[in-house]
Design an enzyme around this catalytic site. Structure first.
Site, short mmCIF file in Angstrom:
data_model
loop_
_atom_site.label_atom_id
_atom_site.label_comp_id
_atom_site.label_asym_id
_atom_site.label_seq_id
_atom_site.Cartn_x
_atom_site.Cartn_y
_atom_site.Cartn_z
N LYS A 15 18.45 33.67 -5.47
CA LYS A 15 18.94 32.28 -5.46
C LYS A 15 19.65 31.94 -6.77
O LYS A 15 20.75 31.42 -6.78
CB LYS A 15 17.78 31.28 -5.24
CG LYS A 15 17.03 31.46 -3.93
CD LYS A 15 15.96 30.42 -3.73
CE LYS A 15 14.81 30.50 -4.73
NZ LYS A 15 14.04 31.75 -4.72
N ARG A 86 12.04 23.06 -0.85
CA ARG A 86 11.21 24.23 -0.52
C ARG A 86 10.29 23.98 0.63
O ARG A 86 9.54 24.86 1.05
CB ARG A 86 10.33 24.58 -1.71
CG ARG A 86 10.98 25.63 -2.54
CD ARG A 86 10.08 25.99 -3.66
NE ARG A 86 10.94 26.25 -4.75
CZ ARG A 86 11.03 27.41 -5.36
NH1 ARG A 86 10.27 28.41 -5.02
NH2 ARG A 86 11.88 27.59 -6.33
N ARG A 125 12.92 42.05 -13.61
CA ARG A 125 13.74 40.93 -14.09
C ARG A 125 13.49 40.64 -15.57
O ARG A 125 12.36 40.67 -16.05
CB ARG A 125 13.44 39.67 -13.29
CG ARG A 125 14.12 38.45 -13.91
CD ARG A 125 14.18 37.27 -13.01
NE ARG A 125 12.90 36.79 -12.57
CZ ARG A 125 12.75 35.83 -11.65
NH1 ARG A 125 13.81 35.31 -11.07
NH2 ARG A 125 11.55 35.44 -11.29
N ARG A 158 9.27 36.57 -17.32
CA ARG A 158 8.72 35.26 -16.94
C ARG A 158 7.21 35.36 -16.71
O ARG A 158 6.72 36.33 -16.17
CB ARG A 158 9.40 34.79 -15.65
CG ARG A 158 10.35 33.63 -15.90
CD ARG A 158 11.19 33.34 -14.73
NE ARG A 158 10.42 32.94 -13.54
CZ ARG A 158 10.99 32.47 -12.44
NH1 ARG A 158 12.30 32.36 -12.37
NH2 ARG A 158 10.27 32.13 -11.40
N ARG A 169 3.32 33.76 -4.68
CA ARG A 169 4.58 33.02 -4.47
C ARG A 169 5.18 33.40 -3.12
O ARG A 169 5.74 32.58 -2.40
CB ARG A 169 5.56 33.32 -5.61
CG ARG A 169 5.19 32.59 -6.90
CD ARG A 169 5.79 33.25 -8.12
NE ARG A 169 7.23 33.22 -8.17
CZ ARG A 169 7.97 34.05 -8.91
NH1 ARG A 169 7.38 34.96 -9.67
NH2 ARG A 169 9.27 33.98 -8.90
P1 AP5 Z 1 17.04 35.78 -9.10
O1 AP5 Z 1 18.46 35.42 -8.87
O2 AP5 Z 1 16.37 35.31 -10.36
O3 AP5 Z 1 16.16 35.38 -7.81
P2 AP5 Z 1 15.55 33.98 -7.40
O4 AP5 Z 1 15.58 33.92 -5.92
O5 AP5 Z 1 16.22 32.87 -8.17
O6 AP5 Z 1 14.07 34.23 -7.89
P3 AP5 Z 1 13.04 33.27 -8.58
O7 AP5 Z 1 11.87 34.14 -8.93
O8 AP5 Z 1 13.66 32.50 -9.71
O9 AP5 Z 1 12.68 32.31 -7.42
P4 AP5 Z 1 11.44 31.43 -7.32
O10 AP5 Z 1 11.84 30.56 -6.19
O11 AP5 Z 1 10.16 32.15 -7.15
O12 AP5 Z 1 11.35 30.78 -8.78
P5 AP5 Z 1 11.77 29.37 -9.36
O13 AP5 Z 1 12.08 29.55 -10.78
O14 AP5 Z 1 12.76 28.69 -8.49
O15 AP5 Z 1 16.92 37.36 -8.99
C1 AP5 Z 1 15.71 38.04 -9.25
C2 AP5 Z 1 15.99 39.39 -9.92
O16 AP5 Z 1 16.70 40.23 -9.01
C3 AP5 Z 1 16.86 39.29 -11.18
O17 AP5 Z 1 16.44 40.27 -12.09
C4 AP5 Z 1 18.26 39.58 -10.68
O18 AP5 Z 1 19.04 40.17 -11.71
C5 AP5 Z 1 17.99 40.58 -9.54
N1 AP5 Z 1 18.93 40.44 -8.43
C6 AP5 Z 1 19.41 39.28 -7.89
N2 AP5 Z 1 20.25 39.55 -6.87
C7 AP5 Z 1 20.27 40.91 -6.76
C8 AP5 Z 1 20.94 41.80 -5.85
N3 AP5 Z 1 21.75 41.34 -4.87
N4 AP5 Z 1 20.72 43.13 -6.00
C9 AP5 Z 1 19.90 43.59 -6.97
N5 AP5 Z 1 19.26 42.80 -7.86
C10 AP5 Z 1 19.43 41.47 -7.74
O19 AP5 Z 1 10.39 28.57 -9.20
C11 AP5 Z 1 9.24 28.96 -9.97
C12 AP5 Z 1 8.06 28.09 -9.64
O20 AP5 Z 1 8.38 26.71 -9.88
C13 AP5 Z 1 7.57 28.11 -8.19
O21 AP5 Z 1 6.70 29.21 -7.96
C14 AP5 Z 1 6.84 26.75 -8.10
O22 AP5 Z 1 5.59 26.81 -8.76
C15 AP5 Z 1 7.75 25.86 -8.93
N6 AP5 Z 1 8.80 25.22 -8.11
C16 AP5 Z 1 10.15 25.47 -8.16
N7 AP5 Z 1 10.82 24.72 -7.29
C17 AP5 Z 1 9.87 23.94 -6.66
C18 AP5 Z 1 9.96 22.99 -5.61
N8 AP5 Z 1 11.11 22.63 -5.04
N9 AP5 Z 1 8.79 22.43 -5.19
C19 AP5 Z 1 7.61 22.75 -5.76
N10 AP5 Z 1 7.45 23.68 -6.74
C20 AP5 Z 1 8.60 24.27 -7.17
#
Ligand code: AP5
Length: 217
Positions: A15, A86, A125, A158, A169
């Site tokens: 994402k 989400r 990552r 992270r 997660r």
């Molecule tokens: P990356 O692009 O970072 O993936 P991502 O989907 O953004 O992963 P996240 O771990 O950030 O998602 P998340 O939803 O768990 O975390 P968030 O910070 O939003 O890519 C991941 C890795 O893969 C990187 O190393 C990248 O280089 C690599 N990669 C990417 N694309 C690739 C490809 N095509 N091929 C190969 N490699 C690739 O949320 C964290 C926490 O915050 C949640 O757990 C929750 O506690 C809270 N939170 C966030 N939003 C909410 C909400 N709306 N409501 C309630 N709690 C929330």
């Protein structure tokens, strides 16, 4: 007026990576809920203290906190939303917020990957502590070990990228995703993309689907 897109997908589905590329392509800001929450935690604000506990456990932060934080960040003009909504209740809140600004979402992009890919991506990552740029030790390594190519900041792991937290997660994602996907597919706003391909291929696929004429055309 710019594009208004939402990215939905499992942790590690890409994402953040795709949101950054789409933000550059369409010239609209990326709004990352995860980054907003991490900033609250780092600044030690009152919501940040509550948020920290949820994030460390891999659980969703309560909707009340999320909706307040997001309302301040969305002005109704163009945006690429990463990590929000989400769940169904957040999706409904976002629609209400946009209606109040006489706006609507253009599309919701669902990035589809399996658990194996999630674990592989998140365990490799690295994130720049300074500017938030994303790297992967195998697929997108920095030019210099542990140093950000863009700002020379330090690359870190992270806190929630430990294997037990990644699995939690993933479970939370599975529990919530169905309601969210049903809601957006009923409204004809959903685009599904197989995201287990390299990031340029995923990006090209998204752009081509966004440019397709609507079904009723
Ligand atoms: P990356 O692009 O970072 O993936 P991502 O989907 O953004 O992963 P996240 O771990 O950030 O998602 P998340 O939803 O768990 O975390 P968030 O910070 O939003 O890519 C991941 C890795 O893969 C990187 O190393 C990248 O280089 C690599 N990669 C990417 N694309 C690739 C490809 N095509 N091929 C190969 N490699 C690739 O949320 C964290 C926490 O915050 C949640 O757990 C929750 O506690 C809270 N939170 C966030 N939003 C909410 C909400 N709306 N409501 C309630 N709690 C929330």
């Amino acid at each position: 007026m710019g594009m208004r897109l939402v990215l939905v997908g499992a942790p590690g589905s890409g994402k953040g990576t795709q949101a950054e590329m789409l933000s550059n392509y369409y010239g609209v800001p990326r709004v990352s809920l995860g980054d907003i929450l991490r900033q609250e935690v780092d600044r030690g604000t009152d919501p940040g203290k509550i948020v920290k506990e949820y994030m460390e456990r891999g659980e969703l932060v309560p909707d009340k906190i999320i909706n307040e934080l997001i309302t301040a960040k969305i002005n109704g003009e163009g945006f690429i939303l990463d990590g929000y909504p989400r769940n169904l209740s957040q999706a409904r809140s976002l629609d209400k917020l946009l209606v109040s600004k006489n706006r609507s979402l253009d599309k919701v992009i669902f990035l589809k990957v399996g658990l194996e890919v999630v674990i592989r991506r998140l365990s490799g990552r690295r994130v720049c502590k300074n500017c938030g740029a994303l790297y992967h030790l195998v697929t997108m390594p920095p030019q210099k070990e542990n140093i950000c190519d863009k700002c020379k900041g330090e690359l870190i792991i992270r806190d929630d990228d430990k294997e037990e937290t990644i699995k939690r997660r993933w479970e939370v994602f599975l529990k919530e995703v169905e309601g969210l996907i049903d809601f957006y597919s009923q409204g004809g706003r959903l685009i599904e993309v197989e995201a287990n391909m390299d990031k340029e291929k995923v990006f090209k696929k998204i752009i081509s689907l966004l440019k397709e004429p609507p079904e009723s055309f």
